[in-house]
Motif scaffolding. Sequence first.
Motif, short mmCIF file in Angstrom:
data_model
loop_
_atom_site.label_atom_id
_atom_site.label_comp_id
_atom_site.label_asym_id
_atom_site.label_seq_id
_atom_site.Cartn_x
_atom_site.Cartn_y
_atom_site.Cartn_z
N LYS A 727 0.82 -1.22 0.00
CA LYS A 727 0.00 0.00 0.00
C LYS A 727 0.85 1.27 0.00
CE LYS A 727 -3.76 -2.31 2.50
NZ LYS A 727 -4.55 -2.33 3.75
N ILE A 728 2.16 1.12 0.17
CA ILE A 728 3.03 2.30 0.20
C ILE A 728 3.36 2.71 -1.23
CG2 ILE A 728 5.23 3.23 1.01
CD1 ILE A 728 5.22 1.19 3.22
N ASP A 729 2.55 3.55 -1.79
CA ASP A 729 2.82 3.99 -3.16
C ASP A 729 2.86 5.50 -3.29
OD1 ASP A 729 0.19 4.49 -2.69
OD2 ASP A 729 -0.57 3.45 -4.46
N HIS A 730 2.56 6.21 -2.20
CA HIS A 730 2.50 7.66 -2.26
C HIS A 730 3.64 8.34 -1.51
CE1 HIS A 730 0.59 6.37 1.44
NE2 HIS A 730 0.90 7.55 1.96
N ILE A 731 4.50 7.55 -0.85
CA ILE A 731 5.54 8.13 -0.01
C ILE A 731 6.64 8.76 -0.86
CG2 ILE A 731 7.37 7.55 1.62
CD1 ILE A 731 5.63 5.61 2.90
N HIS A 732 7.15 9.88 -0.38
CA HIS A 732 8.28 10.53 -1.03
C HIS A 732 9.53 9.67 -0.85
CE1 HIS A 732 5.52 13.91 -0.42
NE2 HIS A 732 6.16 14.53 -1.39
N VAL A 733 10.30 9.53 -1.90
CA VAL A 733 11.57 8.82 -1.83
C VAL A 733 12.66 9.83 -1.46
CG1 VAL A 733 13.31 7.49 -3.08
CG2 VAL A 733 10.88 7.11 -3.53
N PRO A 734 13.35 9.63 -0.34
CA PRO A 734 14.41 10.59 0.05
C PRO A 734 15.50 10.69 -1.01
CG PRO A 734 13.87 9.10 1.87
CD PRO A 734 13.18 8.57 0.66
N ASN A 735 16.00 11.90 -1.19
CA ASN A 735 17.11 12.09 -2.11
C ASN A 735 18.34 11.34 -1.62
OD1 ASN A 735 15.47 13.88 -3.50
ND2 ASN A 735 16.27 15.68 -2.44
N GLY A 736 18.96 10.60 -2.51
CA GLY A 736 20.18 9.88 -2.15
C GLY A 736 19.95 8.61 -1.37
N LEU A 737 18.72 8.09 -1.36
CA LEU A 737 18.42 6.85 -0.64
C LEU A 737 19.26 5.70 -1.23
CD1 LEU A 737 16.67 5.35 1.46
CD2 LEU A 737 15.04 4.90 -0.38
N SER A 738 20.07 5.06 -0.37
CA SER A 738 20.92 3.97 -0.86
C SER A 738 20.69 2.67 -0.11
CB SER A 738 22.40 4.37 -0.75
OG SER A 738 22.73 4.69 0.59
N GLY A 739 19.97 2.70 1.01
CA GLY A 739 19.69 1.49 1.76
C GLY A 739 18.21 1.36 2.07
N LEU A 740 17.64 0.19 1.82
CA LEU A 740 16.21 -0.02 2.05
C LEU A 740 16.02 -1.33 2.78
CD1 LEU A 740 13.32 1.01 1.53
CD2 LEU A 740 13.34 -0.27 -0.61
N GLY A 741 15.19 -1.31 3.83
CA GLY A 741 14.92 -2.52 4.58
C GLY A 741 13.45 -2.66 4.88
N THR A 742 13.02 -3.89 5.04
CA THR A 742 11.65 -4.14 5.48
C THR A 742 11.67 -5.32 6.45
OG1 THR A 742 9.40 -4.68 4.77
CG2 THR A 742 11.19 -5.60 3.47
N GLU A 743 10.90 -5.21 7.51
CA GLU A 743 10.89 -6.21 8.57
C GLU A 743 9.46 -6.44 9.04
OE1 GLU A 743 12.78 -6.87 13.06
OE2 GLU A 743 13.47 -5.22 11.79
#
Length: 972
Positions: A727-743
């Motif tokens: 459902k997360i489709d509207h969130i802003h992507v931070p500039n320079g995002l290089s690491g992503l995790g989900t738990e």
Amino acid sequence: MEFVGPIFEVLKYIGGQIKSYTDHHRKLEGNVNNLKRKLDELNVRKQDLESRMEAEIRNGKRIKNEVENWFEDVQKKNTEVGTIEEKFWDVSYFSRAHLGKLVCQKIEEVQRIYQQGNFPEGVAVDGPPASGVTLPMPNLEGEIDVKERIWEYLMGDEIGMIGVCGMGGIGKTTIMKHINNQLLKESEHFEKVIWVTVSKELNIFQLQEDIADSFKQSLPRGKLERATALKDILEGKRYVLILDDVWKRFSLLDVGIPEPTLSKERKMVLTSRSIEVCKSMGCEVVKVQPLSKEESMNLFLDHVGHSVLQNQNLEDIIGKIVEQCGGLPLAIVTIAGSMKGVDDLCEWRNALNELCERVKSVKGLDTEIFEHLKFSYDRLGDSKIQNCFLYCSLYPEDYVIEKVELIESWIDEGLLDGLGTRQAMHDRGHSILNKLENNCLLERAQDYFALGRFSESVKMHDVLRDMALYIVRNGHQYMVKAGMQLKEVQSEHEWTVDLEKVSLMKIISVYLKIPPHMSPQCPQLSTLLLQENRGLTSIPESFFKHMPGLKVLNLSSTGIKALPNSISNCKNLNALTLASCFRLEYVPSLAELRALRKLDLYETAIQKVPHGIELLENLTYLRVWSRFPKELPVGILPMLSHLQYLIVNKHLRGEEVGKLRKLEILECSFCNIQEFEEYAKSIQGKWPTNFYFQVGASELSLSQYSAVPSLKQFQNGVAFVNCDMVKIDHIHVPNGLSGLGTEKSDDFNCLSNIPFFHKVTELKSCDIWECEGIDCVVDLSLSSLNALHNMEELRLVNLGNLSEIVRVGSVAVESKSYALAIFSSLKGLHLNYCSKIKKLFPVELLQGLQNLENIELYSCWKMEEIIASGEEENHGEGAIILPKLKELVLINLPALKSICGGGAMIRSLQDLQIFNCPKLKRIPLALPLLENGQPSPPPSLRHINVWSSEWWESLEWDHPQAKHVLSRFLNK
């Protein structure tokens, strides 16, 4: 009557349950306090173990898996106890007994983990027996005769103990570094070469520890037992023991060092400035003489550059400058470094005049040396750079200083002010370090810190440190006892009214005490450094009463439980550092400390945020990391409008954080996606330069950095916990995002289903933990996921339904090669507790894994193949696959049968660990063949750690001599 017995038993059981219920209800407060005490003890043991781990890592060992698991258990218990603390303050009357029962359970669990953390057999797995450590060293100019003489004594049968003497900076250590490396390379007589730096403050305990560590052995704590145990370790071994920079005579018997032998069994070399020390210990003395005129000139030109002689007018001047150095290598190198790049004749003449005047005006050998070295210090020109250099003398002798830590200290001292942003200050700090290194006033060093983290560091030569202290004695008032052996701080009469800086960091003492009621009269004192004294448990209430000028106070890594109220008298305090004070529960009101710019409360046990923090309007650095405060009180953050650096492990409100417009570094958690989105809207696209967020977690479970984070190392990341990822489709992507995790997000079966993932374009790492819905990482039939093309690290943990990494499916032929290259940048792959997956990679993906360097697989119970074999295999017998693979770790894979099929081989492996893989019968290592047809080990190979000797003997090899060739790398 036969019913009476059972009825009695039932009543007895019910009565016991009622009593237990009542006890849990009534004793809740006391049990919670007991739990906190037990957890404090556990965290202190954690800190001690981290120190042990640092030493083990420095000696080439690998931390045991059971130790790493223990650290994870400690972290979990900290989080769980924090949750209990939160519940305790809001618990209803009827829930007290239930919570009390839970508290008692946690007390038992914490006690059990505490006992498990003893590790009497050590915290690390030994590497293969190493003969010693090859040391970095400068070229040796001159002293060839001395070196050859020492070598003859070591190879001969007449001398057992050698003393290498000479003034500071004459080259004793350089000569012995060459000897050390030559022994490792050429000598077959000795099993071991042991190098220990002793320094001015002789610490017998540490000397014993360093020697034992070189043999991968640990020692008991008792004084007599330690000496006996060390003697037992050394007896019967053939070794050379090199003790560098010995200042005092000591008894070999008291340390546990057997008497050196005349034959080539046990030899000992010590270097010292004192010929008397060497003679008193029975050494054959070898004196290092100053360099000859020719040798001095060669060394000078090597460092200043031979091109200076192109100007014929300079030759005579340079000759006279070199002559002024008196053949002292350290002076020659240091002065040459300060003149590098200078081609102006007037400047060279001026340099010569300055040196001549210095030598004429002083008496005494040490003072003359210092004046030579001070020439380079004076040529720095800028007083702030000079003060940056002098600050290094506050650290203990031979101390390895992490560059980022040093720059942070310079910032605290105000030496890098006026630059606005923190990034600019760090850039300026690195520029100053480069200048000090280029001028040979600091030397580059490398070191390992907690948990194996590698860091760039510097060291100060002991003679240059002496020179720096000589300078400050003439113009400032310093008390520097760093690294010395003290049981209590200097008596009050030694804290004079004109003291400016005091360094008592890292005192050699089990328990360092400050006398009760001590209240030094030090109105000029600006800096007080007491860090790394874990035995310091309390500070008198009166201690800070008469220090109104104090600006920098560092108490990090001490055992204090409370900061005295008298700190409020230090109204000019700029930096208060209390990081890693695990027992610290009380910090008084900070309302009076309006000048405070830095407050570091990382890894403390404070019960609540200190009173008055909202009044610290000048604060630019705030780090609060404790398991107890539930959250920062509403309204505090917007008051701290100058914050540039903010790390907090509690929930923050998105709108409040968004008002901090100067933030450059931000690490925090948001309770849900809405708060994170509120923050994103507030900043209007102006993201911090460095950030890490957890969204949906109760709090940040683990900071990215246990020490001072480097701006260069800080990874920009977001971790979503307990969030509906689809459902997360509207969130802003931070500039320079290089690491992503989900738990703990169970609503997706692969990354291709997550809309947010398709927006990320610069991803370097991805972590997926405890997501039960996921059955593959990427489904190529759904999407190729451009985000993966730059990914370098992929970590998959506790994914019970994961059956494959990449699902190829019905990918169109024309796009198949592009799709299969999705992991072309991948360097590291880590799988833990993925119990369903059988094959790690399909063979089709192999060509897209050319940059993979590290594979670690733990407890994947059904894993059968690393590279799946099949009809589409195109590599033939002996084909090289995974050309950059350096580390392969396979632990608890009971079904694993094959690393790769079809006769394929791996060539570039450095480290191999295999434990509990009973069905694996072939290790596909490519062994180069010599001219005689015999195999040789891969040039890159360093360590092989395996499960058992029996398993190793059962392995099948392509060449009958392979097992023999590889055995010397083996640790079973």
